[in-house]
Design a protein around this motif. Structure first.
Motif, mmCIF file in Angstrom:
data_model
loop_
_atom_site.group_PDB
_atom_site.id
_atom_site.type_symbol
_atom_site.label_atom_id
_atom_site.label_comp_id
_atom_site.label_asym_id
_atom_site.label_seq_id
_atom_site.Cartn_x
_atom_site.Cartn_y
_atom_site.Cartn_z
ATOM 1 N N LYS A 188 -11.388 -1.482 35.975
ATOM 2 C CA LYS A 188 -11.361 -0.075 35.660
ATOM 3 C C LYS A 188 -10.438 0.712 36.533
ATOM 4 O O LYS A 188 -10.064 1.663 36.591
ATOM 5 N N VAL A 189 -9.752 -0.101 37.259
ATOM 6 C CA VAL A 189 -8.725 0.408 38.281
ATOM 7 C C VAL A 189 -7.297 0.358 37.380
ATOM 8 O O VAL A 189 -7.020 -0.556 36.859
ATOM 9 N N ASP A 190 -6.430 1.551 37.518
ATOM 10 C CA ASP A 190 -5.404 1.705 37.034
ATOM 11 C C ASP A 190 -4.064 0.873 37.663
ATOM 12 O O ASP A 190 -3.451 1.654 38.562
ATOM 13 N N ILE A 191 -4.102 -0.461 37.436
ATOM 14 C CA ILE A 191 -3.235 -1.401 38.496
ATOM 15 C C ILE A 191 -1.697 -0.834 38.168
ATOM 16 O O ILE A 191 -1.144 -0.870 39.078
ATOM 17 N N ASP A 192 -1.363 -0.533 36.947
ATOM 18 C CA ASP A 192 -0.011 -0.175 36.689
ATOM 19 C C ASP A 192 0.535 0.998 37.461
ATOM 20 O O ASP A 192 1.502 0.933 37.982
ATOM 21 N N THR A 193 -0.203 2.132 37.783
ATOM 22 C CA THR A 193 -0.011 3.107 38.584
ATOM 23 C C THR A 193 -0.149 2.690 39.975
ATOM 24 O O THR A 193 0.874 3.181 40.698
ATOM 25 N N LYS A 194 -0.952 1.940 40.342
ATOM 26 C CA LYS A 194 -0.995 1.543 42.120
ATOM 27 C C LYS A 194 -0.150 0.328 42.299
ATOM 28 O O LYS A 194 0.589 0.352 43.458
ATOM 29 N N MET A 195 0.344 -0.162 41.248
ATOM 30 C CA MET A 195 1.350 -1.319 41.524
ATOM 31 C C MET A 195 2.729 -1.250 40.735
ATOM 32 O O MET A 195 3.475 -2.060 40.394
ATOM 33 N N SER A 196 3.298 0.146 40.805
ATOM 34 C CA SER A 196 4.389 0.468 40.327
ATOM 35 C C SER A 196 5.477 1.314 41.139
ATOM 36 O O SER A 196 5.010 1.967 41.977
ATOM 37 N N ILE A 197 6.654 0.986 41.320
ATOM 38 C CA ILE A 197 7.584 1.613 41.897
ATOM 39 C C ILE A 197 8.543 2.775 41.218
ATOM 40 O O ILE A 197 8.988 2.394 40.173
#
Length: 194
Positions: A181-190
Motif C-alpha cells: 500500500k506504499v507509493d514506492i514510485d514517489t518514495k524512490m524517485s529522484i
C-alpha cells in the motif's frame, strides 16, 4: 551547439542504455556529466570514495549502504553503464512504456525498486532481513533520537507484522507484501530524473 545525438556519441552504448533504463538522451547526458564530475581523476570509473563527494549521501545515515549498492560483490569500481543502471531504479515509473509485452522488466519497476530497497536492509545478502539487520539500519537512521529499547520495540513490531512464515526474518516476498500500500514510485524517485 551540437545536436542531442551528436553529444550522445561521447557516451558508450548510449542507445542500449536508453533502451534498458528508459532514460532519455538528455537524462543520459546529464548523468554522464555528473559521472565525469565525480570521476575527478578521469579514470573512467568510480570508487566508493568518489561517491562520498555527493553531499546528500555524506549526510544520509545509511549513505554507506546506498554507496555499497552501486558495487557488485567483490567489485570496488563502477563504470558509467553500471552507474546509469543503478540510478534507473530511482527514475519515476513511465506507465506508458513497455506495453508491447516485452519480457525485460525495467529497473524502475515497482518490483525492482523494492529489490533495491530490500538489499539496503539485507546486510549479509542471504535473502532475509533478520532482526539484527533491521536493528542496524534503524540505529543508523534514528541514531540517538530514540532509546535502544524503543529501537528493539520497532524492530520487533516490524518483524511480527511482516514475517508471514514465522521464521523470525523478513523475506523479499514478505517485504514486498508489507509495502503493497506504499507509493514506492514517489518514495524512490529522484525529481530531476522525470
Amino acid at each position: 551547439m551540437g545536436s542531442s545525438s551528436s553529444s550522445r556519441n561521447k557516451i558508450p552504448n548510449a542507445q542500449e542504455l536508453m533502451d534498458q533504463t528508459g532514460f532519455s538522451s538528455a537524462h543520459l547526458l546529464r548523468l554522464y556529466d555528473r559521472f565525469e564530475c565525480l570521476d575527478r581523476d578521469n579514470r573512467g570509473y568510480l570508487s566508493p570514495d568518489d561517491f562520498e563527494a555527493v553531499g546528500g549521501l555524506a549526510m544520509n545515515p545509511i549513505g554507506g549502504r546506498i554507496i555499497d549498492a552501486f558495487f557488485s560483490s567483490g567489485q570496488d569500481t563502477v563504470d558509467f553503464s553500471s552507474f546509469v543502471r543503478i540510478l534507473a531504479h530511482f527514475r519515476p515509473t513511465d506507465r506508458n512504456r513497455n506495453k508491447e509485452g516485452t519480457q525485460q522488466e525495467l529497473p524502475n519497476s515497482r518490483t525492482r525498486k523494492l529489490k533495491f530497497a530490500f538489499q539496503l536492509y539485507d546486510l549479509d545478502r542471504d535473502g532475509k532481513i533478520s532482526r539484527e539487520e533491521l536493528l542496524q539500519v534503524l540505529r543508523a537512521m534514528l541514531g540517538l533520537q530514540v532509546t535502544e529499547e524503543q529501537l528493539q520495540s520497532i524492530a520487533e513490531r516490524a518483524i511480527q507484522e511482516a514475517d508471514l512464515d514465522k521464521d523470525d526474518a523478513i523475506s523479499f516476498d514478505e517485504f514486498k507484501k508489507s509495502l503493497e500500500k506504499v507509493d514506492i514510485d514517489t518514495k524512490m524517485s529522484i525529481g530531476f530524473l522525470k
